[in-house]
Design an enzyme around this catalytic site. Structure first.
Site, PDB file in Angstrom:
ATOM      1  N   TYR A 141      -0.112  -4.673  -6.489  1.00 33.44           N
ATOM      2  CA  TYR A 141      -0.851  -5.734  -5.808  1.00 33.44           C
ATOM      3  C   TYR A 141      -1.786  -6.489  -6.756  1.00 33.44           C
ATOM      4  O   TYR A 141      -2.100  -7.650  -6.521  1.00 33.44           O
ATOM      5  CB  TYR A 141      -1.704  -5.164  -4.664  1.00 33.44           C
ATOM      6  CG  TYR A 141      -0.996  -5.041  -3.338  1.00 33.44           C
ATOM      7  CD1 TYR A 141       0.248  -4.437  -3.233  1.00 33.44           C
ATOM      8  CD2 TYR A 141      -1.592  -5.517  -2.176  1.00 33.44           C
ATOM      9  CE1 TYR A 141       0.876  -4.306  -2.015  1.00 33.44           C
ATOM     10  CE2 TYR A 141      -0.971  -5.392  -0.953  1.00 33.44           C
ATOM     11  CZ  TYR A 141       0.262  -4.785  -0.876  1.00 33.44           C
ATOM     12  OH  TYR A 141       0.882  -4.665   0.341  1.00 33.44           O
ATOM     13  N   LYS A 192       7.998   7.163  -7.023  1.00 30.34           N
ATOM     14  CA  LYS A 192       9.390   6.859  -7.374  1.00 30.34           C
ATOM     15  C   LYS A 192       9.580   7.293  -8.831  1.00 30.34           C
ATOM     16  O   LYS A 192       9.966   6.506  -9.706  1.00 30.34           O
ATOM     17  CB  LYS A 192       9.652   5.352  -7.168  1.00 30.34           C
ATOM     18  CG  LYS A 192      11.104   4.950  -7.251  1.00 30.34           C
ATOM     19  CD  LYS A 192      11.962   5.456  -6.088  1.00 30.34           C
ATOM     20  CE  LYS A 192      13.428   5.123  -6.315  1.00 30.34           C
ATOM     21  NZ  LYS A 192      14.323   5.757  -5.346  1.00 30.34           N
ATOM     22  N   ASP A 224      11.782   6.747  -1.019  1.00 30.97           N
ATOM     23  CA  ASP A 224      12.910   6.518  -0.098  1.00 30.97           C
ATOM     24  C   ASP A 224      13.119   7.730   0.799  1.00 30.97           C
ATOM     25  O   ASP A 224      13.281   7.622   2.017  1.00 30.97           O
ATOM     26  CB  ASP A 224      14.194   6.137  -0.864  1.00 30.97           C
ATOM     27  CG  ASP A 224      14.532   7.077  -2.012  1.00 30.97           C
ATOM     28  OD1 ASP A 224      13.681   7.925  -2.374  1.00 30.97           O
ATOM     29  OD2 ASP A 224      15.647   6.972  -2.560  1.00 30.97           O
ATOM     30  N   ASP A 252       3.116   1.239   7.962  1.00 27.95           N
ATOM     31  CA  ASP A 252       3.723   0.520   9.096  1.00 27.95           C
ATOM     32  C   ASP A 252       4.753   1.410   9.784  1.00 27.95           C
ATOM     33  O   ASP A 252       4.843   1.460  11.013  1.00 27.95           O
ATOM     34  CB  ASP A 252       4.421  -0.772   8.638  1.00 27.95           C
ATOM     35  CG  ASP A 252       3.491  -1.982   8.687  1.00 27.95           C
ATOM     36  OD1 ASP A 252       2.268  -1.798   8.516  1.00 27.95           O
ATOM     37  OD2 ASP A 252       3.974  -3.116   8.881  1.00 27.95           O
TER      38      ASP A 252
END
Ligand code: IPM
Ligand code: MG
Length: 362
Positions: A141, A192, A224, A252
């Site tokens: 970000y 990851k 994932d 979310d």
């Protein structure tokens, strides 16, 4: 001493849901149990309209001085075409970064009365209580360099940088381990590391920090797989710690386990525990002005604010109990209603929680 709470209603449904939090705060003030002053400032699209910037200096100055900040939501189609530095999202990212609120706590708790509202089977989600600890002021970000450039072949390419310093990883991991100590003593770090160097370092640092907490169990998942596990068996998790972007996505997902994104509060804390509090849902422009948005995420964010920044844990519990009570009574906004439920609007839900609170507290 009177403490100051800065309210940043923002855009879309932000003002409507913040108005319900105000009712709660005013009810607490009326009992004499909470000594706070409320201030207001613009952020996001409304600040662009009024002041030409999504994060006016004055808003930032008030936020720095306040004891806690409660934000509604920012953004909407009206401002989507603006240059990137003028977009409402810049206001939100700017205030998070300027206040240094690196630790974003996003609890996903299924209220006992809402098991039917989730799209997952009730036995998969009933009793769910997990905490996502998202790093909020670093990672992709904010990483530099970033931009859109033109290659030698004359084609444009966009680029961002996912970067974490060891100290940034260690401090967010410590927050997660400290929280796990007060819960079920399990931390799952999500990364990851099979692909990204930055995640390799993340994993190494998480392991080092785990050495300081022999009483807490650390596990790792690739992001994932974590997404899959969250839908498959969400109750396996206690505390999840992860980077800014992975946390954005997984929170979310976790929200929907609880039935509605309209239920989930969040706290973003700096090194000293000062915080910015926001519902994790966005500005929902399609719902704005219709008195149908769910104010409970904002009301529960208010409870988190009382607990983490204003040292009023008892009052926080009262708010949470009042929310449980109105849910038990069967009140539902449209997002958490099943087909047989009678639904209430934003205002009615706010009034009901305020009434339930006033009953328990006096
Ligand atoms: C969130 C939101 C923000 C984010 C947006 C609005 C910038 O999605 O708080 O999760 O990506 O952090
Ligand atoms: Mg998000």
């Amino acid at each position: 001493m009177t403490k100051t709470i800065l309210l940043l209603p923002g855009d879309g449904i932000g003002p409507e849901v913040i108005a319900q939090a105000e009712k709660i705060l005013n009810a607490l003030r009326a009992t004499g149990k909470l000594d706070v002053r409320l201030e207001y400032a613009p952020i996001g699209g409304c600040a662009v309209d009024a002041h030409g910037t999504p994060l006016p200096e004055e808003t930032l100055a008030l936020a720095r001085e306040a004891d806690a900040v409660l934000l509604g939501a920012i953004g909407g189609p009206k401002w989507d075409k603006l240059e990137r530095h003028l977009r409402p999202e810049r206001g939100l990212l700017g205030i998070r970064s300027e206040l240094g609120v690196f630790a974003n706590l996003r609890p996903a708790v299924l209220h006992p009365h809402l098991a039917e509202a989730s799209t997952l089977k009730p036995d998969v989600v009933s009793g769910l209580d997990l905490m996502i600890v998202r790093e909020l002021t670093g990672g992709i970000y904010f990483g530099m360099p970033r931009g859109i450039r033109t290659t030698e072949q004359g084609e444009r390419e966009g680029f961002n940088t996912m970067v974490y310093r060891e100290s940034e990883i260690a401090r967010i991991c410590r927050v997660a381990f400290d929280i796990a100590r007060r819960r079920n003593r399990r931390v799952c770090s999500v990364d990851k590391a099979n692909v990204l160097e930055v995640s390799g370092l993340w994993r190494e640092v998480a392991e080092n920090v785990a050495g300081e907490y022999p009483d807490v169990a650390l596990s790792h998942l690739y992001v994932d797989n974590a997404a899959m596990q969250l839908v498959l068996t969400p109750k396996q998790f206690d505390v999840i710690v992860t980077s800014n972007m992975f946390g954005d996505i997984l929170s979310d997902l976790a929200a929907m386990l609880t039935g509605s994104i309209g239920m989930l509060p969040s706290a973003s804390l700096d090194e000293s525990g000062k915080g910015l509090y926001e519902p994790i849902h966005g500005s929902a422009p399609d719902l704005a002005g219709k008195n149908i948005a769910n104010p409970l995420a904002t009301i529960l964010s208010t409870a988190m604010m009382l607990r983490y920044s204003l040292e009023e844990a008892k009052l926080a519990e009262h708010i949470e109990a009042a929310v449980n009570r109105v849910l038990a009574q069967g009140l539902r906004t449209v997002d958490i209603a099943t087909s047989n439920d009678r639904t209430v609007g934003t205002n009615e839900m706010g009034d009901a929680v305020t009434a339930a609170l006033s009953l328990t507290i006096t």
